[in-house]
Motif scaffolding. Sequence first.
Motif, PDB file in Angstrom:
ATOM      1  N   GLN A  49      21.128  73.542  48.874  1.00  0.00           N
ATOM      2  CA  GLN A  49      21.496  73.460  48.037  1.00  0.00           C
ATOM      3  C   GLN A  49      22.671  74.005  47.759  1.00  0.00           C
ATOM      4  OE1 GLN A  49      19.453  72.874  44.595  1.00  0.00           O
ATOM      5  NE2 GLN A  49      18.300  70.923  44.927  1.00  0.00           N
ATOM      6  N   ARG A  50      22.503  75.352  48.292  1.00  0.00           N
ATOM      7  CA  ARG A  50      23.682  76.956  47.989  1.00  0.00           C
ATOM      8  C   ARG A  50      24.472  76.391  49.116  1.00  0.00           C
ATOM      9  NH1 ARG A  50      20.272  81.705  48.440  1.00  0.00           N
ATOM     10  NH2 ARG A  50      22.166  82.743  48.121  1.00  0.00           N
ATOM     11  N   LEU A  51      24.208  76.242  50.482  1.00  0.00           N
ATOM     12  CA  LEU A  51      24.544  76.343  51.568  1.00  0.00           C
ATOM     13  C   LEU A  51      26.107  74.627  51.490  1.00  0.00           C
ATOM     14  CD1 LEU A  51      22.772  76.749  55.200  1.00  0.00           C
ATOM     15  CD2 LEU A  51      25.105  75.040  54.745  1.00  0.00           C
ATOM     16  N   LEU A  52      25.438  73.819  50.606  1.00  0.00           N
ATOM     17  CA  LEU A  52      26.622  72.484  51.220  1.00  0.00           C
ATOM     18  C   LEU A  52      27.228  72.832  49.259  1.00  0.00           C
ATOM     19  CD1 LEU A  52      24.075  69.412  51.151  1.00  0.00           C
ATOM     20  CD2 LEU A  52      25.158  70.529  53.050  1.00  0.00           C
ATOM     21  N   ALA A  53      27.325  74.115  49.004  1.00  0.00           N
ATOM     22  CA  ALA A  53      27.760  74.728  48.230  1.00  0.00           C
ATOM     23  C   ALA A  53      28.779  75.325  48.292  1.00  0.00           C
ATOM     24  CB  ALA A  53      26.764  75.197  46.621  1.00  0.00           C
ATOM     25  N   TYR A  54      28.744  75.921  49.360  1.00  0.00           N
ATOM     26  CA  TYR A  54      29.141  76.913  49.885  1.00  0.00           C
ATOM     27  C   TYR A  54      30.347  76.514  50.732  1.00  0.00           C
ATOM     28  CZ  TYR A  54      30.839  79.823  53.858  1.00  0.00           C
ATOM     29  OH  TYR A  54      31.127  81.084  54.799  1.00  0.00           O
ATOM     30  N   VAL A  55      30.277  75.552  51.813  1.00  0.00           N
ATOM     31  CA  VAL A  55      30.978  74.335  52.465  1.00  0.00           C
ATOM     32  C   VAL A  55      31.872  73.472  50.879  1.00  0.00           C
ATOM     33  CG1 VAL A  55      31.245  72.493  53.342  1.00  0.00           C
ATOM     34  CG2 VAL A  55      28.965  73.949  54.128  1.00  0.00           C
ATOM     35  N   ILE A  56      31.688  73.776  49.687  1.00  0.00           N
ATOM     36  CA  ILE A  56      32.642  73.105  49.371  1.00  0.00           C
ATOM     37  C   ILE A  56      33.565  74.197  49.649  1.00  0.00           C
ATOM     38  CG2 ILE A  56      32.772  72.188  46.996  1.00  0.00           C
ATOM     39  CD1 ILE A  56      30.239  70.433  47.239  1.00  0.00           C
ATOM     40  N   GLN A  57      33.292  75.782  48.149  1.00  0.00           N
ATOM     41  CA  GLN A  57      34.171  76.302  47.903  1.00  0.00           C
ATOM     42  C   GLN A  57      34.860  77.200  49.034  1.00  0.00           C
ATOM     43  OE1 GLN A  57      30.511  79.165  46.486  1.00  0.00           O
ATOM     44  NE2 GLN A  57      30.639  78.683  45.248  1.00  0.00           N
ATOM     45  N   VAL A  58      34.549  76.945  49.732  1.00  0.00           N
ATOM     46  CA  VAL A  58      35.249  77.365  51.607  1.00  0.00           C
ATOM     47  C   VAL A  58      36.306  76.080  51.384  1.00  0.00           C
ATOM     48  CG1 VAL A  58      33.758  78.965  52.699  1.00  0.00           C
ATOM     49  CG2 VAL A  58      33.786  76.728  53.342  1.00  0.00           C
TER      50      VAL A  58
ATOM     51  N   VAL B  52      28.219  80.257  41.259  1.00  0.00           N
ATOM     52  CA  VAL B  52      28.570  81.835  41.450  1.00  0.00           C
ATOM     53  C   VAL B  52      28.696  81.752  43.341  1.00  0.00           C
ATOM     54  CG1 VAL B  52      26.114  82.231  40.410  1.00  0.00           C
ATOM     55  CG2 VAL B  52      26.323  81.353  42.877  1.00  0.00           C
ATOM     56  N   PRO B  53      29.303  82.889  44.466  1.00  0.00           N
ATOM     57  CA  PRO B  53      29.962  82.837  45.730  1.00  0.00           C
ATOM     58  C   PRO B  53      28.217  82.834  46.155  1.00  0.00           C
ATOM     59  CG  PRO B  53      31.041  84.391  44.205  1.00  0.00           C
ATOM     60  CD  PRO B  53      29.946  84.367  42.854  1.00  0.00           C
ATOM     61  N   GLN B  54      28.814  82.127  47.102  1.00  0.00           N
ATOM     62  CA  GLN B  54      27.120  81.946  48.204  1.00  0.00           C
ATOM     63  C   GLN B  54      27.664  82.802  49.705  1.00  0.00           C
ATOM     64  OE1 GLN B  54      24.574  80.746  47.130  1.00  0.00           O
ATOM     65  NE2 GLN B  54      25.450  79.721  45.376  1.00  0.00           N
ATOM     66  N   SER B  55      27.507  83.607  50.332  1.00  0.00           N
ATOM     67  CA  SER B  55      27.489  84.422  51.271  1.00  0.00           C
ATOM     68  C   SER B  55      26.440  83.035  52.483  1.00  0.00           C
ATOM     69  CB  SER B  55      25.694  85.509  51.083  1.00  0.00           C
ATOM     70  OG  SER B  55      26.129  86.673  52.354  1.00  0.00           O
ATOM     71  N   LEU B  56      26.955  82.989  53.107  1.00  0.00           N
ATOM     72  CA  LEU B  56      26.802  81.831  54.709  1.00  0.00           C
ATOM     73  C   LEU B  56      25.656  82.406  55.233  1.00  0.00           C
ATOM     74  CD1 LEU B  56      27.336  79.703  56.361  1.00  0.00           C
ATOM     75  CD2 LEU B  56      29.066  80.904  57.943  1.00  0.00           C
ATOM     76  N   ASP B  57      25.891  84.368  55.835  1.00  0.00           N
ATOM     77  CA  ASP B  57      24.805  84.413  57.018  1.00  0.00           C
ATOM     78  C   ASP B  57      23.619  85.039  56.266  1.00  0.00           C
ATOM     79  OD1 ASP B  57      26.767  84.886  58.438  1.00  0.00           O
ATOM     80  OD2 ASP B  57      27.328  87.314  57.683  1.00  0.00           O
ATOM     81  N   GLN B  58      23.848  84.923  54.820  1.00  0.00           N
ATOM     82  CA  GLN B  58      22.272  85.153  54.157  1.00  0.00           C
ATOM     83  C   GLN B  58      21.295  83.478  54.199  1.00  0.00           C
ATOM     84  OE1 GLN B  58      22.445  86.760  50.355  1.00  0.00           O
ATOM     85  NE2 GLN B  58      23.210  88.572  51.300  1.00  0.00           N
ATOM     86  N   LEU B  59      22.410  82.786  53.478  1.00  0.00           N
ATOM     87  CA  LEU B  59      21.995  81.066  53.713  1.00  0.00           C
ATOM     88  C   LEU B  59      21.456  80.403  55.263  1.00  0.00           C
ATOM     89  CD1 LEU B  59      24.698  79.294  51.613  1.00  0.00           C
ATOM     90  CD2 LEU B  59      22.185  80.252  50.858  1.00  0.00           C
ATOM     91  N   ILE B  60      22.087  81.146  56.400  1.00  0.00           N
ATOM     92  CA  ILE B  60      21.311  80.245  57.153  1.00  0.00           C
ATOM     93  C   ILE B  60      20.539  81.345  58.122  1.00  0.00           C
ATOM     94  CG2 ILE B  60      22.262  80.813  59.959  1.00  0.00           C
ATOM     95  CD1 ILE B  60      23.875  78.122  58.064  1.00  0.00           C
ATOM     96  N   ALA B  61      20.508  82.792  57.131  1.00  0.00           N
ATOM     97  CA  ALA B  61      19.115  83.101  57.776  1.00  0.00           C
ATOM     98  C   ALA B  61      18.159  82.519  57.266  1.00  0.00           C
ATOM     99  CB  ALA B  61      18.980  84.377  57.511  1.00  0.00           C
TER     100      ALA B  61
END
Length: 202
Positions: free
Chosen positions: A104-113, A148-157
Amino acid sequence: MLSQIVRPMVRTQIRLLANSQATRSTLVNTIAQWLGFLGVHAQVTQLDATSNKIHVSLTVGKPEGCDAHDWQQILNNLDRNGSLEHTVPSEPFTTPSPQQTKLQRLLAYVIQVGHPNGVPAWEMLQPQLAELGFDEPTLLGIKSALKVPQSLDQLIAGLDADIAAIALPKAVSIALLDRQVNPSEDKALTALLDAMKQPVAP
């Protein structure tokens, strides 16, 4: 970018189908996702395996870019020969619980960027995401993660390859909501593609 994604995504999703405990519903959702990339809104109404082949019946909505008059004429022509019955609705998109929050956080990141100048109001986003097949808990998780801002590196790890394979087509659909993929979205999709290439657990 999309041409680089599609083939390995298909190969990985085929492996997932082979190991899935819900092969039928997973395949139904996958077919609808693939057609969605072409701007075709489709629902699988029948799916059977016979004689070493999979037979699929679809209900297809008006493709994007199709003239309304032409579409109505097609419907009128087809209606003369009857219509399909006994439709079976596809199940909503769901994910295994262990990594659901990360997804869910990763998909939110895609929306944010995808919206560098500010994410649209949830009232505008929610109907678009619902059309992509997300269930209510996933929608609520994405809504919360957008705050909240999401970090791609943390999400992919540590992201499981099978979860990455499930997430990638949804991330592509989200990125293409505005009919373009910016560099940040491309980076996120590439990271998902790389995570997806890991060996799938048996």
